[in-house]
Scaffold this active site. Structure first.
Site, mmCIF file in Angstrom:
data_model
loop_
_atom_site.group_PDB
_atom_site.id
_atom_site.type_symbol
_atom_site.label_atom_id
_atom_site.label_comp_id
_atom_site.label_asym_id
_atom_site.label_seq_id
_atom_site.Cartn_x
_atom_site.Cartn_y
_atom_site.Cartn_z
ATOM 1 N N CYS A 137 138.039 -3.231 -98.644
ATOM 2 C CA CYS A 137 137.225 -2.071 -98.999
ATOM 3 C C CYS A 137 137.009 -1.268 -97.724
ATOM 4 O O CYS A 137 137.837 -1.321 -96.812
ATOM 5 C CB CYS A 137 135.907 -2.508 -99.642
ATOM 6 S SG CYS A 137 134.879 -3.503 -98.558
ATOM 7 N N ALA A 138 135.920 -0.560 -97.622
ATOM 8 C CA ALA A 138 135.723 0.324 -96.471
ATOM 9 C C ALA A 138 135.389 -0.417 -95.197
ATOM 10 O O ALA A 138 135.538 0.131 -94.106
ATOM 11 C CB ALA A 138 134.612 1.334 -96.773
#
Length: 679
Positions: free
Chosen positions: A54-55
């Site tokens: 994810c980020a």
């Protein structure tokens, strides 16, 4: 897609021009050593069932999690931390995770999966009990804000109407004041709405979690607490003959009692799940042209019938049996042992997620006995975790980096939210966590021996005394002192003696939190500037973040904003260094070299870009106040995601970061943080 990720985290020179392609290859190659090491340390390629990112982090599903060498993984330069959640082994990399991920999958020779693929594999690795606990947590978590405020309201009403005041000649406040009597009467309105009508919230939350029609869940819940039914609180005082005469539906060949299920948890859960599975079944088998009419009808009516004829009575008896057993254990001759064990083990339950089961038990205890003897111990556990962190603050006084995490964690724990304290401080050192468990166990044993009970739930930490029955105020206050003093003293003793402590003995070790915040790149220039609000909304300290990766400062220092509208603006003048394909996270590097991550919502990466619109692209130079993203606030919330937005200085190890505002309403271009180069 690979080309996009290769470009995703380009570095910029001081003139804000893109680094040449040859240099980008060097940037990509800088993770080769750590990526190779991580492959081996997670147990090799064959141990990886699925991987994505994810980020901020790599998300693994491992065939055998025990093969992962966690201490060695934490020592890798690129790794900021690790934790396991919902069957996923998560390795926190930071905002360069896309580059690391591409290096990793290339070296491992494997294909990465989507977020949903990884979640699906992770669920397969969970045992049935783990899945059940996860579902229970996801049902009750959206209800917590209402339960907490409801507990505060009932606690305040308790002070107004049930506590004789010496300065009022032994009368209560409501007996002495017309105004406060009116306030007390008015506050019953939201108090009743929250607790008596709890089944409505439960059935709604189940349909929301299972992604079926939420309004049907609300209607089902209302049919369980309708005024046409005999109130659940009046059932025990109503004779069988009166119920048969006045509170029964007569269908000719059978009858059904008109019994309400106010504050009942298990009947509402059974009915909610039946509604979900019936809707799923009929949606598959009824033609789409008429599904709008027949799916709701054939789902809702049979569920209501089953709820009152079968599920409600069964659920009532199950819930009553559970609450009776728990209450018996806490009022028996060995209640002191029960109190000590539960008090000590509640914090580990929080780590596993099992603590969500206590919400259902507490609610049932209150429904059956008008009070709970479980909740007081939960409050004391929160207080104990905060006291252990306070001892760490005292022992490490002067460590400004650590105080940015530890001081807010104390406040958070003493207000009832312990995750920042546990994940940010106590579990990193371990000895404060053990000290808190011991203190909590002793405090739990003490209040259990004296039979302390709470008439409501939801108010944790120090404000928890408001939920305690007035006659137990003094005993509970002594229990609170035990939960503060014992963990505080034991934490200092364990640190000095080395007991339960291998990494923070006096004069022997460097704080691991310091290590995670050490700068990896020297500042290129002297910085002394303000960071401005990128959203309009309500500002909170970083410890308010629900994701421990943010709240404990692993990603860097910053603030959290609860947005009131769906627009993200540039908090500084600089370059867009990150724009995720899902558009939920955007990063900037300003002209002074400060790196900022704006992460809109929690787990919103799973929306895959739905409800987000990017108004800039990676590599764009933007000016402060320029609109960067637009997002549909209501649609994201309706999809079941929080829109809480952390604003993080990801290279905060290079700077002194101080809040300009602690809390309050903020608007775009209003200063929220000040960043200054360290001397």
């Amino acid at each position: 897609m690979k080309t996009f990720y290769n470009k995703l985290f380009n570095r910029y020179d001081k003139n804000i021009e893109l680094v040449p392609t040859s240099e980008r290859r060097k940037v990509m190659g800088k993770f080769e050593k750590d990526a190779k090491s991580l492959i081996d340390l997670v147990g090799g390629k064959d141990n990886i069932a699925a991987v994505t990112h994810c980020a901020t982090r790599m998300r693994f599903v491992l065939n055998d999690p025990k093969k992962a060498n966690q201490p060695a993984i934490e020592e890798l330069d690129a790794v900021r931390g690790i934790f396991t959640n919902a069957g996923q082994f998560q390795v926190i990399i930071g905002n360069e995770v896309p580059s690391f991920y591409q290096e990793f999958v290339s070296l491992a020779g494997i294909e990465g999966g989507s977020k949903e693929d990884v979640k699906a594999v992770a669920k397969q690795n969970q045992k049935f009990f783990q899945r059940a606990i996860t579902v229970l947590a996801e049902i009750f978590t959206p209800l917590l804000p209402a339960i907490i405020v409801g507990g505060l309201i009932l606690g305040f009403r308790n002070v107004l109407e049930a506590v004789p005041m010496g300065w009022l000649d032994g009368k209560t406040i409501t007996e002495s004041s017309v105004f406060w009597n009116g306030v007390n009467s008015f506050l019953w309105l939201p108090g009743e709405a929250i607790f008596h009508f709890l089944p409505v919230g439960i059935t709604w939350s189940i349909t929301r979690k299972m992604k079926t029609t939420e309004i049907l869940g609300i209607v089902l819940g209302i049919t369980l607490v309708s005024p046409q039914l005999l109130n659940a609180y009046a059932v025990n005082s109503t004779t069988a003959a009166e119920i048969a005469q006045n509170w029964t539906w007569d269908f000719g060949f059978f009858t059904m009692e008109k019994i309400g299920y106010q504050a009942q948890v298990i009947p509402a859960m059974l009915a909610g799940f039946l509604l979900v599975y019936l809707e799923r079944f009929f949606r598959k088998h009824i033609p789409e042209a008429v599904s709008m009419i027949f799916v709701p009808f054939f789902s809702l009516i049979p569920t209501i019938l089953a709820a009152h004829l079968i599920l409600g009575p069964i659920g009532w008896h199950i819930g009553s049996a559970i609450s009776t057993v728990v209450n018996a254990g806490l009022t028996s001759s060995v209640n002191w042992l029960f109190g000590a064990v539960f008090g000590a083990l509640y914090a580990p339950l929080v780590i596993t997620g099992l603590h969500h089961t206590t919400l259902a038990i507490d609610s049932q205890l209150i429904a059956d006995f008008k009070s709970t003897n479980l909740w007081p111990m939960i409050c004391l556990s929160n207080i104990a975790q905060g006291a252990a962190v306070l001892a760490v603050v005292f022992a490490h006084r002067g460590n400004k980096k650590e105080e940015q995490v530890s001081v807010p964690s104390v406040i958070s724990a003493w207000l009832g939210v312990t995750e920042p304290a546990m994940f940010g401080i106590n579990l990193k050192y371990m000895y404060p966590f053990v000290a808190a468990m011991i203190g909590s166990g002793l405090a739990g044993m003490f209040v259990t021996i004296f039979g302390v009970r709470a008439f409501s739930i939801g108010v944790g930490g120090l404000p928890g005394i408001l939920a305690i029955m007035p006659k137990y105020y003094l005993i509970f206050a002594i229990g609170m002192m035990i939960a503060i003093v014992v963990p505080f003293l034991l934490t200092l003793i364990f640190r000095r003696t080395g007991l339960f402590n291998k990494i923070d003995r006096v004069g022997e070790a460097i704080s691991p939190i310091d290590a995670t915040l050490e700068p990896t790149v020297a500042p290129v220039t002297v910085v002394d500037e303000d960071i401005y609000a990128p959203l309009n909304g309500q500002l909170f300290p970083l410890s308010h973040a629900v994701d421990p990766v943010f709240s404990q400062g692993t990603m860097g220092q910053g603030m959290v904003i609860e947005p009131t509208e769906g627009s993200v603006y540039a908090p500084v003048t600089g370059v867009i260094s990150l724009l995720f394909p899902s558009k939920h996270a955007i990063g900037l590097i300003d002209d002074q070299g400060v790196e900022i991550l704006i992460h809109v919502g929690m787990d919103t990466v799973n929306l895959n870009g739905a409800h987000f619109t990017a108004l800039v692209k990676q590599g764009d130079h933007v000016t402060r106040g320029q609109k960067l993203l637009a997002f549909d606030l209501e649609a994201i919330q309706a999809a079941g995601y929080q829109t809480q937005t952390p604003v993080i200085i990801t290279n905060s190890g290079e700077y002194q970061v101080d809040p300009v505002l602690e809390t309050g309403t903020v608007a775009k271009e209003q200063a929220i943080m000040h960043v200054q180069s360290r001397n």
